[in-house]
Design an enzyme around this catalytic site. Structure first.
Site, short mmCIF file in Angstrom:
data_model
loop_
_atom_site.label_atom_id
_atom_site.label_comp_id
_atom_site.label_asym_id
_atom_site.label_seq_id
_atom_site.Cartn_x
_atom_site.Cartn_y
_atom_site.Cartn_z
CG ASP A 1 1.68 -1.83 1.42
OD1 ASP A 1 2.08 -2.16 0.01
OD2 ASP A 1 2.31 -0.87 1.47
CG ASP B 1 2.00 -0.53 9.97
OD1 ASP B 1 1.63 -1.00 10.55
OD2 ASP B 1 2.40 0.83 9.14
#
Ligand code: 0R9
Length: 636
Positions: free
Chosen positions: A499, A503
Site C-alpha cells: 500500500d 505500513d
C-alpha cells in the site's frame, strides 16, 4: 550559410548526432540523464582540482532550473587550437570528444564515466555560456540551440590578476529532456558530497536559488576517513580509530578507510577515479584478499584461532565492516554489465600490497583493537557454520525445495523464468484479490502475512528461521549465502506490491533490506520492482483514468475539455480493491506502472532503516521531524 568552412559543418553534424541519439552519450534522457549533464561539467572542474590547481567548486541551481558550475582553477586556455582553427574553448564545447583528442589539459587522472564532456552538454542545452578568468582578463562565449556559437570567444573585461577560474552556465533543452528538466536537490547534494569525501580538501558548494536558504557546503579534510565516520554514524564501532592507508605504485593511487561496527553486515564501497565501482573489480578484490589473509595470519599467530579451527572466510572477516576503497588510475578499464567493474589486472597486486602492509602494522600496533576484530570475525565464522548446518537440516526436510513447497505461494503455470514474475503482496486480502486477478500463466502471487524479520539485526541463521523469509527464498529458487546462484532465479521480475501508506512503506523497506543484504545480485541485475498502485481514479463518461499522484491528476484534468463534468476518487488500499480493479490498476502488464529498484534505492533503504530501526533514538526522531510535513504521503 555563406562562409561556413567544412570544419564548421563537421562540428555541427557532430552535435546534431548527439541530439539525435542522446542516449548513446548520456545513457538516458530521463531525470538521471538530466543530472548527468551536471556531472559532466563538475567532473571537468574536479579534474582541474585533481591536477592541483583548484580547491573551490560551486554548483548553483537557478530559479529556472539553469545550472552554473564555477571553479577557481587556472581558467581554460583562451588561445587558438591549431587543428580546428577555432579557439580552444570553442573546440572543447563544439567538437565531440575534443577533451581527449585535443589534449584535454593533459590531466593525469580524469573522472567521469563517459568522458564525453562539455560538447555533449552543449549539444543538449537550449543555451550555454562559458566565462574564463585568466591573466587579468575575462573571456566569454555563448552558444544557443544545441551548441551553435552566437559569437566567437571574446574578451569582455578585466579582472584582478589573481582571480582565475572557469564558469559554465547552461539550461538543459526541454525538447531533449521531455520527462523533466527539474533538478532534484537531494540527488545533486548526495553526489557532490560523495565527490567531496573522495577528494579531500576540495570545497564543494551547492546552492539552490529555487528555494531560499537551501544550500550545502561539503569540505572534508579527512576525505574517506570522514566518509566511513558518516556511514558508521548510527552504528556502534568496536574500535575507536578509523583505520586508514594510502599508497602509490606505478602512478596508481590507492586509499582505504575502514572501521568495524557491531552489526552483522558489510558495507564495502569502492571507487575508481570517483566512479562508484558497484560491481567491484581488481582494486576491491586485492583489498578483500589481503584483509582475509592478514586476519587469518594474525588469528593463527596469536593463537586466538586454534589449529583445529577452520580458516575464517572472506565473509567472516567482513562482518560489521564499513570500508571505502578509492583508486585513482591514469588509464582505468571499466568492465561488467554496467561498466562499473575495474578490470586492470595490475591493480590487484598493488591494492593487495598496500593494504597488507598497512593492516598488518595496524594490528601489531593496536593489540586490543586487533583482538576485538578477530573475535568478531570468529563469532561470524561460528554463526556461518551454524547457519550451514541449519540449512542442511532444512534441506533434508525439504523445506527450501520448490518441489515440496505447498506454502502460500500461488505459483504461475509457466516454468520459463524469462516470462515469469512474482508479486510479493502485503496482506492476505490483497493477496486473495491478486490471485483472482492475475494472469496465472506468468504471474505468481506470494501473500505476506506475518512480519518480515528485520535482517539488519539478524545473521543468516536467524533469518532462515523466519517463515516469511524461508518462503521467499524457496519461491525464488536461488538458494542463499554461499549457495546463492542467480541462474536459478525462477522469475524475471520480483514485484513488491504494498500500500501507499506508512505500513506499506515499512514492509517495502524490510523487503528491500532483505534483498540488499542477502540477494544483492538480484537487485544489481535489475530484477526487483515496486508496483505503483494509483492514488486517484478520474471518471468521466465511460472512461476511468488511474493516476499515480496529485501532479498526474492535475495534468490529466487540464487535458479535459472545460465542459467535461468529471469525478475524482481517492483510491482505496490494495486490500479493498477487488480482483478486477487490482488487475486493471496494478498488475496488467499493458497498463500497470512499475518502478525498477536500483542498488541506490536499496542502499537508501538501508540508510533509512538504520535511522528508523537502529537503536539510536536521535536519528529516528530527526528523520521523523524532517519528514513530518510530508506525512500525508510519507514514503519511507
Ligand atoms: C566549470 C567547469 N570547469 C571546466 O570545465 C574546466 C575546464 C578546465 C581546463 C583547465 C583549467 N580549468 C578548467 N575548468 C586547463 C587549463 C590549462 C591546461 N589544462 C586545463 C592551462 O591553463 O594550461 N581545461 C580542460 C580542458 C582544457 N582546459 C583544454 F583542453 F582546453 F585545454
Amino acid at each position: 550559410m555563406n562562409n561556413y568552412s567544412d570544419n564548421d559543418i563537421q562540428v555541427l553534424e557532430g552535435l546534431e548526432a548527439v541530439r539525435k541519439r542522446p542516449g548513446m552519450y548520456i545513457g538516458t534522457t530521463s531525470e538521471k540523464g538530466l543530472h548527468h549533464l551536471v556531472w559532466e561539467i563538475v567532473d571537468n572542474a574536479i579534474d582541474e582540482a585533481l591536477a592541483g590547481y583548484c580547491d573551490d567548486i560551486e554548483v548553483i541551481v537557478g530559479k529556472e532550473n539553469t545550472i552554473t558550475v564555477k571553479d577557481d582553477g587556472r581558467g581554460m586556455p583562451t588561445g587558438i587550437n591549431s587543428k580546428t582553427g577555432l579557439s580552444t574553448i570553442e573546440t572543447i564545447f563544439t567538437v565531440l570528444h575534443a577533451g581527449g583528442k585535443f589534449g584535454g589539459g593533459g590531466y593525469k587522472v580524469s573522472g567521469g564515466l563517459h568522458g564525453v564532456g562539455a560538447s555533449v552538454v552543449n549539444a543538449l542545452s537550449t543555451w550555454l555560456e562559458v566565462t574564463v578568468y585568466r591573466e587579468g582578463k575575462i573571456f566569454y562565449q555563448r552558444f544557443e540551440n544545441g551548441g551553435h556559437p552566437v559569437s566567437e570567444l571574446k574578451e569582455i573585461g578585466e579582472c584582478d590578476i589573481n582571480r582565475t577560474g572557469t564558469t559554465v552556465k547552461f539550461k538543459a533543452d526541454p525538447e531533449i529532456f521531455t520527462e523533466t528538466t527539474i533538478y532534484n536537490y537531494e540527488t545533486l547534494a548526495k553526489r557532490l558530497q560523495e565527490l567531496a569525501f573522495l577528494n579531500k580538501g576540495i570545497r564543494i558548494m551547492l546552492l539552490d536559488e529555487r528555494e531560499e536558504g537551501r544550500k550545502n557546503e561539503f569540505l572534508y579534510n579527512g576525505g574517506i576517513i570522514e566518509y566511513v565516520e558518516m556511514l558508521n554514524k548510527n552504528k556502534t564501532p568496536i574500535h575507536d580509530e578509523i583505520i586508514y592507508f594510502e599508497g602509490t605504485e606505478d602512478n596508481i593511487e590507492l586509499e582505504v578507510a575502514l572501521q568495524y561496527n557491531d552489526s552483522y553486515n558489510a558495507n564495502v564501497y569502492s571507487f575508481t577515479n570517483n566512479i562508484n565501482t558497484y560491481e567491484g573489480g581488481t582494486h576491491e578484490d586485492g583489498v578483500k584478499l589481503a584483509l582475509t589473509r592478514v586476519i587469518n595470519n594474525y588469528a593463527r599467530n596469536s593463537k586466538l584461532l586454534k589449529e583445529k579451527d577452520e580458516a575464517l572466510s572472506g565473509e567472516d572477516c567482513r562482518e560489521g565492516l564499513t570500508m571505502i576503497i578509492s583508486c585513482k588510475h591514469p588509464n582505468p578499464q571499466f568492465e561488467g554489465q554496467t561498466k562499473t567493474k575495474l578490470g586492470n589486472s595490475e591493480v590487484r597486486k598493488i591494492a593487495n600490497d598496500i593494504f597488507s602492509k598497512g593492516f598488518e602494522r595496524f594490528l601489531m600496533e593496536n593489540p586490543q583493537d586487533a583482538r576485538n576484530i578477530i573475535e568478531k570475525c570468529m563469532t561470524a565464522s561460528r554463526a556461518r557454520i551454524a547457519a550451514k548446518k541449519a540449512r542442511e537440516a532444512t534441506r533434508r526436510k525439504g523445506d527450501l525445495d520448490v518441489t515440496n513447497f505447498f506454502g502460500k505461494l500461488a505459483d504461475c503455470k509457466s516454468k520459463d523464468a524469462s516470462i515469469s514474475e512474482i508479486f510479493l503482496v502485503e496482506g492476505d486480502s490483497a493477496g486473495g484479490s491478486a490471485i483472482k486477478g492475475r494472469d496465472s500463466m506468468t504471474q505468481a502471487i506470494l501473500p505476506l502475512r506475518g512480519k518480515i524479520l528485520n535482517v539488519e539485526k539478524a545473521r543468516l541463521d536467524r533469518a532462515l528461521s523466519n517463515e516469511e523469509i524461508r518462503t521467499i527464498i524457496t519461491a525464488f529458487g536461488t538458494g542463499i549465502g554461499e549457495e546463492f546462484n542467480l541462474d536459478k532465479l525462477r522469475y524475471n521480475k520480483i514485484i513488491i506490491m504494498t500500500d501507499a501508506d506508512v505500513d506499506g512503506s515499512h514492509i517495502r523497506v524490510l523487503l528491500l533490506t532483505l534483498f540488499y543484504r542477502f540477494f544483492r545480485p538480484i537487485v544489481e541485475a535489475g530484477h526487483v520492482y515496486a508496483a505503483q498502485p494509483p492514488l486517484f481514479a478520474i471518471r468521466h463518461g465511460k472512461t476511468i483514468k488511474y493516476v499515480l499522484d496529485e501532479k498526474e491528476r492535475d495534468e490529466y484534468i487540464s487535458t479535459l475539455s472545460s465542459n467535461t463534468k468529471y469525478e475524482i476518487a481517492r483510491m482505496k488500499g490494495l486490500g479493498e480493491m477487488n480482483a478486477e480493479e487490482l488487475n486493471e490498476t496494478t498488475m496488467d502488464i499493458n497498463k500497470r506502472i512499475l518502478r525498477q529498484i536500483t542498488v541506490d534505492d536499496a542502499m537508501a533503504a538501508d540508510d533509512i532503516f538504520n535511522k528508523l530501526m537502529g537503536e539510536e533514538v536521535e536519528p529516528r526522531r530527526e528523520f521523523i521531524e524532517q519528514n513530518a510535513t510530508y506525512v500525508e504521503n510519507l514514503d519511507i
